[in-house]
Design an enzyme around this catalytic site. Sequence first.
Site, PDB file in Angstrom:
ATOM      1  N   GLY A  88     -27.154  34.188  11.600  1.00  0.00           N
ATOM      2  CA  GLY A  88     -27.733  32.904  11.205  1.00  0.00           C
ATOM      3  C   GLY A  88     -26.725  31.849  10.806  1.00  0.00           C
ATOM      4  O   GLY A  88     -27.102  30.770  10.357  1.00  0.00           O
ATOM      5  N   GLU A 139     -24.500  39.942  11.812  1.00  0.00           N
ATOM      6  CA  GLU A 139     -24.847  39.784  13.233  1.00  0.00           C
ATOM      7  C   GLU A 139     -24.788  38.329  13.680  1.00  0.00           C
ATOM      8  O   GLU A 139     -25.812  37.746  14.026  1.00  0.00           O
ATOM      9  CB  GLU A 139     -26.266  40.318  13.459  1.00  0.00           C
ATOM     10  CG  GLU A 139     -26.429  41.788  13.146  1.00  0.00           C
ATOM     11  CD  GLU A 139     -27.896  42.211  13.130  1.00  0.00           C
ATOM     12  OE1 GLU A 139     -28.789  41.356  12.955  1.00  0.00           O
ATOM     13  OE2 GLU A 139     -28.146  43.406  13.300  1.00  0.00           O
ATOM     14  N   PRO A 140     -23.623  37.709  13.680  1.00  0.00           N
ATOM     15  CA  PRO A 140     -23.554  36.320  14.138  1.00  0.00           C
ATOM     16  C   PRO A 140     -23.727  36.221  15.650  1.00  0.00           C
ATOM     17  O   PRO A 140     -23.200  37.055  16.391  1.00  0.00           O
ATOM     18  CB  PRO A 140     -22.132  35.897  13.743  1.00  0.00           C
ATOM     19  CG  PRO A 140     -21.354  37.175  13.749  1.00  0.00           C
ATOM     20  CD  PRO A 140     -22.302  38.254  13.321  1.00  0.00           C
ATOM     21  N   GLY A 141     -24.471  35.242  16.098  1.00  0.00           N
ATOM     22  CA  GLY A 141     -24.613  34.990  17.534  1.00  0.00           C
ATOM     23  C   GLY A 141     -24.119  33.592  17.854  1.00  0.00           C
ATOM     24  O   GLY A 141     -23.036  33.387  18.413  1.00  0.00           O
ATOM     25  N   ARG A 154     -33.717  23.973  23.992  1.00  0.00           N
ATOM     26  CA  ARG A 154     -33.706  23.912  22.522  1.00  0.00           C
ATOM     27  C   ARG A 154     -34.248  22.602  21.984  1.00  0.00           C
ATOM     28  O   ARG A 154     -34.907  22.561  20.959  1.00  0.00           O
ATOM     29  CB  ARG A 154     -32.288  24.151  21.987  1.00  0.00           C
ATOM     30  CG  ARG A 154     -31.797  25.591  22.191  1.00  0.00           C
ATOM     31  CD  ARG A 154     -30.536  25.885  21.391  1.00  0.00           C
ATOM     32  NE  ARG A 154     -30.773  25.826  19.980  1.00  0.00           N
ATOM     33  CZ  ARG A 154     -30.385  24.847  19.174  1.00  0.00           C
ATOM     34  NH1 ARG A 154     -29.686  23.831  19.662  1.00  0.00           N
ATOM     35  NH2 ARG A 154     -30.671  24.867  17.901  1.00  0.00           N
ATOM     36  N   CYS A 168     -40.778  17.682  35.273  1.00  0.00           N
ATOM     37  CA  CYS A 168     -42.007  16.915  35.259  1.00  0.00           C
ATOM     38  C   CYS A 168     -42.679  17.071  33.892  1.00  0.00           C
ATOM     39  O   CYS A 168     -43.714  17.730  33.771  1.00  0.00           O
ATOM     40  CB  CYS A 168     -42.911  17.430  36.370  1.00  0.00           C
ATOM     41  SG  CYS A 168     -44.198  16.270  36.728  1.00  0.00           S
ATOM     42  N   GLU A 169     -42.046  16.526  32.884  1.00  0.00           N
ATOM     43  CA  GLU A 169     -42.484  16.755  31.506  1.00  0.00           C
ATOM     44  C   GLU A 169     -41.865  15.656  30.663  1.00  0.00           C
ATOM     45  O   GLU A 169     -40.648  15.499  30.672  1.00  0.00           O
ATOM     46  CB  GLU A 169     -41.915  18.121  31.071  1.00  0.00           C
ATOM     47  CG  GLU A 169     -42.436  18.692  29.807  1.00  0.00           C
ATOM     48  CD  GLU A 169     -43.721  19.479  30.040  1.00  0.00           C
ATOM     49  OE1 GLU A 169     -44.643  19.272  29.272  1.00  0.00           O
ATOM     50  OE2 GLU A 169     -43.777  20.282  30.995  1.00  0.00           O
ATOM     51  N   TYR A 208     -28.101  30.154  23.007  1.00  0.00           N
ATOM     52  CA  TYR A 208     -29.538  29.936  23.189  1.00  0.00           C
ATOM     53  C   TYR A 208     -29.874  28.849  24.218  1.00  0.00           C
ATOM     54  O   TYR A 208     -30.927  28.227  24.132  1.00  0.00           O
ATOM     55  CB  TYR A 208     -30.209  29.624  21.830  1.00  0.00           C
ATOM     56  CG  TYR A 208     -29.989  30.726  20.831  1.00  0.00           C
ATOM     57  CD1 TYR A 208     -30.610  31.961  20.983  1.00  0.00           C
ATOM     58  CD2 TYR A 208     -29.118  30.558  19.757  1.00  0.00           C
ATOM     59  CE1 TYR A 208     -30.378  32.998  20.082  1.00  0.00           C
ATOM     60  CE2 TYR A 208     -28.882  31.590  18.854  1.00  0.00           C
ATOM     61  CZ  TYR A 208     -29.518  32.807  19.026  1.00  0.00           C
ATOM     62  OH  TYR A 208     -29.288  33.823  18.141  1.00  0.00           O
TER      63      TYR A 208
HETATM   64  C1  LIG Z   1     -32.031  40.115  13.771  1.00  0.00           C
HETATM   65  C2  LIG Z   1     -31.162  38.993  14.205  1.00  0.00           C
HETATM   66  N1  LIG Z   1     -29.838  39.110  14.050  1.00  0.00           N
HETATM   67  C3  LIG Z   1     -28.995  38.125  14.437  1.00  0.00           C
HETATM   68  C4  LIG Z   1     -29.478  36.954  15.005  1.00  0.00           C
HETATM   69  C5  LIG Z   1     -28.498  35.923  15.436  1.00  0.00           C
HETATM   70  O1  LIG Z   1     -28.689  34.704  14.799  1.00  0.00           O
HETATM   71  P1  LIG Z   1     -27.605  33.548  14.986  1.00  0.00           P
HETATM   72  O2  LIG Z   1     -27.411  33.361  16.437  1.00  0.00           O
HETATM   73  O3  LIG Z   1     -28.247  32.367  14.347  1.00  0.00           O
HETATM   74  O4  LIG Z   1     -26.386  33.992  14.287  1.00  0.00           O
HETATM   75  C6  LIG Z   1     -30.863  36.794  15.158  1.00  0.00           C
HETATM   76  C7  LIG Z   1     -31.384  35.567  15.755  1.00  0.00           C
HETATM   77  O5  LIG Z   1     -32.539  35.322  15.885  1.00  0.00           O
HETATM   78  C8  LIG Z   1     -31.726  37.840  14.757  1.00  0.00           C
HETATM   79  O6  LIG Z   1     -33.034  37.749  14.908  1.00  0.00           O
END
Ligand SMILES: Cc1ncc(COP(=O)(O)O)c(C=O)c1O
Length: 480
Positions: free
Chosen positions: A272, A314-316, A358, A389-390, A419
Site C-alpha cells: 500500500g 508486500e509493496p506493489g 485507473r 466510445c465512452e 495497475y
Molecule cells: C493483500 C495485498 N497485498 C499487497 C497489495 C499491493 O498494494 P500496493 O500495490 O498498493 O503496494 C495489495 C493490493 O491490493 C493487496 O491486496
Amino acid sequence: MLSPADSLAPEWLVVPEDVNDLANGVWPASATRDGDGALVLGGVSVQALARTYGTPVLVLDEDEVRTRARAFRTAFDAATAAHGTTAQVYYAGKAFLSATVARWVIDEGLRVDVCTGGELEVALAAGVAPASIGFHGNNKSTAELERAVQVGVGSIIVDSDIEIERLAAITARTGAVQRVFVRVISGVHAETHDFLATAHEDQKFGFALPDAETAVARIRELSGLDFAGLHCHIGSQIFGVAGFRESASRVLELHERLLDGGPVPQMNLGGGFGIAYTRIDDPTPIDELAAEIVASVADGCEARGIAIPALSFEPGRAIVGTAGVTLYEVGTTKDVTIESGAVRRYVSVDGGMSDNARTALYGAQFSARLASRVGSDAPQLSRVVGKHCESGDIVVDHEYLPADLVPGDLLAVPATGAYCVSLSSNYNHVPRPPVVAVRGGESRVIVRGETIADLLSRDAGIDVANDSDGSRPSTPEGAR
Ligand SMILES: Cc1ncc(COP(=O)(O)O)c(C=O)c1O
C-alpha cells in the site's frame, strides 16, 4: 488573476513555470530531455521507441524497478535488524506481473506475492522458487489451491473458513504440510493522506479480528496446516505511517492472544506504499516509513512483553509504478467552450481506458508532458482522453500542456507502471500495447503487444485463416 480556462483547473493544479519540465519523483530517475527536447527514458529517446514499437507503448525503466526493489529490501532489513528481527519483502505481482519483472525483483532479493492461479503460473514460469511465493485471494478454487500445495508455495494467505477446509482436504489427501497466514481485517481504512479506523468492515477480504481467532484454532487442529501468523493489508496509495501503526497495533492485540495457543512466528503487514502521480504527491521515503512501522511494532511488542515476530511486507505500486511511462500519439485536439465561457482543450490519444483504466475506475490523477519535443507556447489547461466510445474515457483529467500541441506529437504519461497493464482490456477491440523495457540506452519487448489477429483469433465466428484478399490489417507497426 485566473484566466477563464484556469477556473476549470482543480485547486491542487498550479500553472507550471515550465510546461516541459519533468517533476521530481513523478518520472523514473533516468528521465531527461535530449538536445532536441525529446524525452529520453533509460537512455532511449521516445522518438526511437515510438518508431520501433509504435504507440501506445508502455515503457518500463528496468533500473527504476531494481532500485526501488533494492530500496525496500535494504530499508526493511535495516529497520528490522535494529529491533532484532527480520523482514521478507514480497513484490505484489498484481501491480504488474510478467516473467521479466518477476526475475528483476527476485534478483534484487524480493519474493513474489500472487493472487490467482494465473499469476502463480507466471511466477513459476519465470523461475521464481515456489518457497518464495505467497498466494493470496478471497476465492481460491480447489484447483488453484491444489496446484499451490503441489508446487510447494511458501505460504498461502487464507481468507475464509471454506478455504481452510479446502486446504485441510488437500493436505490430508497429499500428506503435504502447508504454511498459512490468516488474513484479518484490522478495521483501519488507509486513505491517501489519512486513515479512518472502524470497528466493523463490510468487505470481502479476510476475517474480522474475533472470527480470526476461531480460524486459527481450527488451523491448529489440522496436521496439514502450519500456522505462520496474521496478515493484514489496509489499502493502497498510502503516504503516511499512521494507518500502518494503528493497524499493526490492532493486529498485535490478537497476535498476543494467539500466543497462548502456540507459536506465532510471523506477521505480514501487506503493501500500500504510495507514489507520486502528480507534483503535489509527496510520499514518505521508504527508509523512514520502514523505520517507523517496524519501530511501532517493536514498541507494541515490548509494551506487551512479547517477542517481536518476523515481519513481511508486500509493496506493489511503489516498486513498479514510477518505472512506467506510457507513450501515446496525439490524434486530435478540440477546444470545448464550457457554459462559463471557459475553454477546455481535449487532447485525444491513440489509447485510453483500455490501457489505463485507473482514471475511469478510481478517479485517479495522472500528469502528462509533450514528449517528442519541447512546446514553445503558453500552458493550456487540457484533458487527455482516449479513443474509446465512452465519455468517461479519460487518461489525464487535468494537466497544463503546451498550447502548440498538435496531432502527431508524442505525449508521455508518467507513473503508469502499476495497475495499468494489469487492469488493461480489449474494450472496443483495441489491441493491448506492448511493454518495452529500457536500460542503458537499449530497449526490448518484455510483453508483446496484441495484434488484430490476436483479437480475431478468439472469435469463434471468424475464420482466421481465411483472409482471401489479404486486406486484413495484421500486425501494427514494430515488434507487436
Ligand atoms: C493483500 C495485498 N497485498 C499487497 C497489495 C499491493 O498494494 P500496493 O500495490 O498498493 O503496494 C495489495 C493490493 O491490493 C493487496 O491486496
